[in-house]
Design an enzyme around this catalytic site. Structure first.
Site, PDB file in Angstrom:
ATOM      1  N   SER A  83       4.742  -7.094  -2.057  1.00 40.82           N
ATOM      2  CA  SER A  83       4.468  -7.140  -0.621  1.00 40.82           C
ATOM      3  C   SER A  83       5.007  -8.438  -0.027  1.00 40.82           C
ATOM      4  O   SER A  83       4.803  -9.520  -0.594  1.00 40.82           O
ATOM      5  CB  SER A  83       2.950  -7.075  -0.435  1.00 40.82           C
ATOM      6  OG  SER A  83       2.610  -7.227   0.917  1.00 40.82           O
ATOM      7  N   THR A 101       0.846  -1.204   0.000  1.00 45.51           N
ATOM      8  CA  THR A 101       0.000   0.000   0.000  1.00 45.51           C
ATOM      9  C   THR A 101       0.881   1.255   0.000  1.00 45.51           C
ATOM     10  O   THR A 101       0.656   2.189  -0.778  1.00 45.51           O
ATOM     11  CB  THR A 101      -0.952  -0.014   1.209  1.00 45.51           C
ATOM     12  OG1 THR A 101      -1.789  -1.167   1.085  1.00 45.51           O
ATOM     13  CG2 THR A 101      -1.820   1.234   1.268  1.00 45.51           C
ATOM     14  N   CYS A 144      -8.758  -8.400   1.213  1.00 49.19           N
ATOM     15  CA  CYS A 144      -7.626  -7.479   1.371  1.00 49.19           C
ATOM     16  C   CYS A 144      -8.096  -6.191   2.009  1.00 49.19           C
ATOM     17  O   CYS A 144      -7.362  -5.536   2.720  1.00 49.19           O
ATOM     18  CB  CYS A 144      -7.016  -7.152   0.031  1.00 49.19           C
ATOM     19  SG  CYS A 144      -5.893  -8.419  -0.482  1.00 49.19           S
ATOM     20  N   THR A 198      13.530   4.921  10.103  1.00 50.88           N
ATOM     21  CA  THR A 198      14.366   3.752  10.393  1.00 50.88           C
ATOM     22  C   THR A 198      13.726   2.500   9.798  1.00 50.88           C
ATOM     23  O   THR A 198      12.519   2.276   9.948  1.00 50.88           O
ATOM     24  CB  THR A 198      14.531   3.596  11.923  1.00 50.88           C
ATOM     25  OG1 THR A 198      15.123   4.801  12.402  1.00 50.88           O
ATOM     26  CG2 THR A 198      15.413   2.403  12.277  1.00 50.88           C
ATOM     27  N   HIS A 228       4.122 -10.114   2.788  1.00 53.83           N
ATOM     28  CA  HIS A 228       3.233 -11.118   3.413  1.00 53.83           C
ATOM     29  C   HIS A 228       2.401 -11.904   2.419  1.00 53.83           C
ATOM     30  O   HIS A 228       1.732 -12.863   2.798  1.00 53.83           O
ATOM     31  CB  HIS A 228       2.350 -10.472   4.497  1.00 53.83           C
ATOM     32  CG  HIS A 228       1.255  -9.584   4.018  1.00 53.83           C
ATOM     33  ND1 HIS A 228      -0.070  -9.934   4.094  1.00 53.83           N
ATOM     34  CD2 HIS A 228       1.271  -8.347   3.486  1.00 53.83           C
ATOM     35  CE1 HIS A 228      -0.825  -8.935   3.640  1.00 53.83           C
ATOM     36  NE2 HIS A 228      -0.033  -7.963   3.264  1.00 53.83           N
ATOM     37  N   GLN A 238       0.298  -9.906  -6.403  1.00 51.02           N
ATOM     38  CA  GLN A 238      -0.233 -11.275  -6.407  1.00 51.02           C
ATOM     39  C   GLN A 238       0.482 -12.201  -7.369  1.00 51.02           C
ATOM     40  O   GLN A 238       0.345 -13.416  -7.256  1.00 51.02           O
ATOM     41  CB  GLN A 238      -1.743 -11.264  -6.700  1.00 51.02           C
ATOM     42  CG  GLN A 238      -2.576 -10.613  -5.612  1.00 51.02           C
ATOM     43  CD  GLN A 238      -2.622 -11.412  -4.304  1.00 51.02           C
ATOM     44  OE1 GLN A 238      -2.196 -12.572  -4.228  1.00 51.02           O
ATOM     45  NE2 GLN A 238      -3.131 -10.785  -3.256  1.00 51.02           N
ATOM     46  N   ASN A 294      -6.164  -9.999  -7.309  1.00 48.77           N
ATOM     47  CA  ASN A 294      -6.206 -10.643  -5.999  1.00 48.77           C
ATOM     48  C   ASN A 294      -7.504 -11.396  -5.746  1.00 48.77           C
ATOM     49  O   ASN A 294      -7.535 -12.352  -4.983  1.00 48.77           O
ATOM     50  CB  ASN A 294      -6.001  -9.600  -4.896  1.00 48.77           C
ATOM     51  CG  ASN A 294      -6.845  -8.359  -5.092  1.00 48.77           C
ATOM     52  OD1 ASN A 294      -6.793  -7.720  -6.140  1.00 48.77           O
ATOM     53  ND2 ASN A 294      -7.628  -8.016  -4.095  1.00 48.77           N
TER      54      ASN A 294
HETATM   55  N1  PLP Z   1      -2.312  -4.948  -4.153  1.00 49.66           N
HETATM   56  C1  PLP Z   1      -2.892  -6.163  -4.196  1.00 49.66           C
HETATM   57  C2  PLP Z   1      -3.220  -6.785  -5.509  1.00 49.66           C
HETATM   58  C3  PLP Z   1      -3.193  -6.827  -3.008  1.00 49.66           C
HETATM   59  O1  PLP Z   1      -3.769  -8.033  -3.055  1.00 49.66           O
HETATM   60  C4  PLP Z   1      -2.880  -6.203  -1.776  1.00 49.66           C
HETATM   61  C5  PLP Z   1      -3.291  -6.876  -0.525  1.00 49.66           C
HETATM   62  O2  PLP Z   1      -3.721  -6.314   0.419  1.00 49.66           O
HETATM   63  C6  PLP Z   1      -2.241  -4.941  -1.790  1.00 49.66           C
HETATM   64  C7  PLP Z   1      -1.992  -4.350  -3.001  1.00 49.66           C
HETATM   65  C8  PLP Z   1      -1.836  -4.253  -0.512  1.00 49.66           C
HETATM   66  O3  PLP Z   1      -0.708  -4.895   0.049  1.00 49.66           O
HETATM   67  P1  PLP Z   1      -0.217  -4.622   1.546  1.00 49.66           P
HETATM   68  O4  PLP Z   1      -1.060  -5.478   2.437  1.00 49.66           O
HETATM   69  O5  PLP Z   1       1.228  -5.053   1.562  1.00 49.66           O
HETATM   70  O6  PLP Z   1      -0.343  -3.175   1.821  1.00 49.66           O
END
Ligand code: PLP
Length: 383
Positions: free
Chosen positions: A195, A69, A322, A234, A197, A175, A147
Site C-alpha cells: 500500500s 484492501t 487501520c 482508468t 500510504h 507493514q 500492523n
Molecule cells: N494490511 C495491513 C497489514 C494494514 O496495516 C492495512 C492498513 O490499513 C491494510 C492491509 C489495508 O491497506 P489499505 O489502507 O491500503 O487498504
C-alpha cells in the site's frame, strides 16, 4: 508541539511523493494515444518500475489497485489459472492476526475460510499450518509483519511449506516494506500486497505483485483492459505517480531509516517502562518491526489514553486504527489470547521516515502526565 507517532495507520507524505502527485495531476488518460495520454502512461509505467525495483519484482508483475484492501480482495480468489490450467482451492487459510482485509477472505465463501493458530506473541504456528493444509489444495495468506504490535512472521518457511503442499502463498507485506529490507524472491511468496500510504506515498494506490507470470487471477473489476486485463478502470495516475516516488525514496533510504527508527523506538520503550514499570509490551520477545511498539498499562483504557495524548498534540492509536478508528480489542489480540484487560489497554505508537528525537521527547513528556492523571483517576474511583 505536535508529535505524529501513527505511521502504521498512514505515514505522512514524503516531499518527493508530493511533488510527483502534483506534477502528475494534470495529465490525460493513460489509455489515450495523444500526447497528454502518453504523458500519463509515462507516469504510470515509471511508477511501475519504481515499485517493482523496490520489492525486487519484474515490472510486468505489478498490478496497480486502489490500495492494499483491493489488492488483497483480488488475490484471495478460489479460482486461478496456474501454468495455463484452471485451479480451484479447497480452502483459504489465514493467520489469526491478519488485517480485517485478509480475514474478510476475498471471493472465498465464509465456510471455506479457516484460521491458522498463532502463539502469544502473534507468531504463526507452523505445525498448525501444516495440519490445516493436510492433503488439500489451499490458498494461504500470512502477513509479513503485523500492523498492531509489529511481530514478524516466518514467511519464508510458510512459503516453503505451502509450495511443498501444492498450495499458493499470498503475503500481506503492507507493514514490512519500507520498514525493513524486503525482497520478493527471498521471502518466496507467490503474491504480495502493498500500500502506498504506509510508506509515505498518497492514499488511494496500492499493488498486487506476483513472483512470476505463472498465476492468473480472474479480475475483480471488469471492464476496460487496463493493467493487462487484471484490473479494469482508468488508473489513478497522480496517486500511482506518488506511490512510485515514495517507493523509490524508501528503496534508497529504507536501510538508514530503519536503523534510525529502531533507536528511537528503543528509547521510547525504555521511557514508557521507566514511567510505568508494570507496563506490558506486546510481542516483546518476538522478532518485531523496528518502528512499532504496542503497550498496555493495567487499569488504563486505550481509548482514554489515546484521547489524552491527542489533547496534548501526540498522535497514537488504540490497537489497530487501520479499521477506521474502531474501539475494542482486535481479533488479532483475541487470537493471541491476550488477557482482556491488556487488550483493552493496548496503545500503539509507530514511527517512520520523518520521526525525530523531539517526537520521542514529546511523547514521553506527555506519557508521564497521562499516566499520572489516569492512575490517579483510577485510584480516586476505587476509593
Ligand atoms: N494490511 C495491513 C497489514 C494494514 O496495516 C492495512 C492498513 O490499513 C491494510 C492491509 C489495508 O491497506 P489499505 O489502507 O491500503 O487498504
Amino acid at each position: 508541539m505536535q508529535a505524529y507517532l501513527d505511521h502504521n495507520a498512514t505515514s505522512p507524505l514524503r516531499p518527493k511523493a508530493r511533488e510527483a502527485v502534483l506534477a502528475a495531476l494534470s495529465t490525460g488518460n493513460p489509455s489515450s494515444v495523444h500526447g497528454m495520454g502518453r504523458a500519463a502512461r509515462a507516469w504510470v509505467e515509471s511508477a511501475r518500475e519504481q515499485v517493482a525495483a523496490f520489492v525486487g519484482a519484474d515490472p510486468k508483475a505489478v498490478t496497480f489497485t486502489s490500495g492494499a484492501t483491493e489488492s488483497i480482495a483480488l488475490a484471495l480468489s478460489p479460482d486461478m489459472e496456474i501454468d495455463g490450467r484452471p485451479v480451484r482451492f479447497d480452502a483459504l487459510l489465514v493467520s489469526g492476526v491478519e488485517h480485517p482485509a485478509v480475514r474478510a477472505g476475498g471471493r472465498f465463501a465464509a465456510d471455506r475460510i479457516e484460521i491458522i493458530p498463532v502463539d502469544s506473541d502473534g507468531v504463526v504456528d507452523l505445525i498448525g499450518l501444516g495440519a490445516l493444509m493436510g492433503g488439500r489444495r489451499a490458498l494461504v495468506s500470512v502477513m509479513a509483519a503485523n500492523n498492531e504490535f509489529g511481530a514478524i512472521e516466518p514467511v519464508r518457511t510458510v512459503a516453503d511449506l505451502v509450495r511443498g503442499a501444492g498450495g499458493v502463498f499470498h503475503c500481506d507485506a503492507v507493514q514490512i516494506v519500507g520498514r525493513m529490507p524486503f525482497d520478493l524472491e527471498n521471502i518466496g511468496a507467490d503474491l504480495i500486497s502493498i500500500s502506498s500510504h504506509k510508506l509515505g506515498g498518497p492514499q488511494g494506490a496500492g499493488a498486487l505483485i506476483a513472483r512470476d507470470d505463472r498465476i492468473r487471477i480472474p479480475p475483480l473489476l471488469r471492464g476496460g483492459g487496463q493493467e493487462r486485463g487484471h484490473r479494469a478502470g482508468t488508473e489513478n495516475v497522480a496517486a500511482i505517480a506518488g506511490f512510485g516516488a515514495a517507493a523509490d525514496e524508501a528503496r534508497r533510504n529504507g536501510a538508514a531509516e530503519s536503523v534510525h527508527v529502531a533507536a528511537l523506538r528503543d528509547r521510547l520503550e525504555a521511557g514508557i517502562r521507566a514511567v510505568a514499570p508494570d507496563v506490558t509490551i506486546l510481542s516483546a520477545t518476538a522478532a518485531r518491526l523496528p518502528n512499532t511498539t504496542c503497550f498496555a498499562t493495567p487499569g488504563i483504557a486505550a481509548e482514554t489514553a489515546v484521547i489524552a495524548f491527542d489533547l496534548e498534540g501526540v498522535a497514537v492509536s488504540a490497537g489497530s486504527a487501520c479499521s477506521s478508528g474502531k474501539v475494542g480489542p482486535s481479533q488479532a489480540l483475541k487470537a493471541m489470547q491476550v488477557a482482556p484487560q491488556i487488550a483493552h489497554g493496548a496503545v500503539r505508537a509507530s514511527l517512520g521516515w520523518n520521526s525525530t528525537e523531539a517526537d520521542v521527547d514529546r511523547f514521553l513528556e506527555v506519557w508521564a502526565r497521562v499516566h499520572a492523571a489516569l492512575t490517579e483517576r483510577r485510584a480516586t474511583k476505587a476509593a
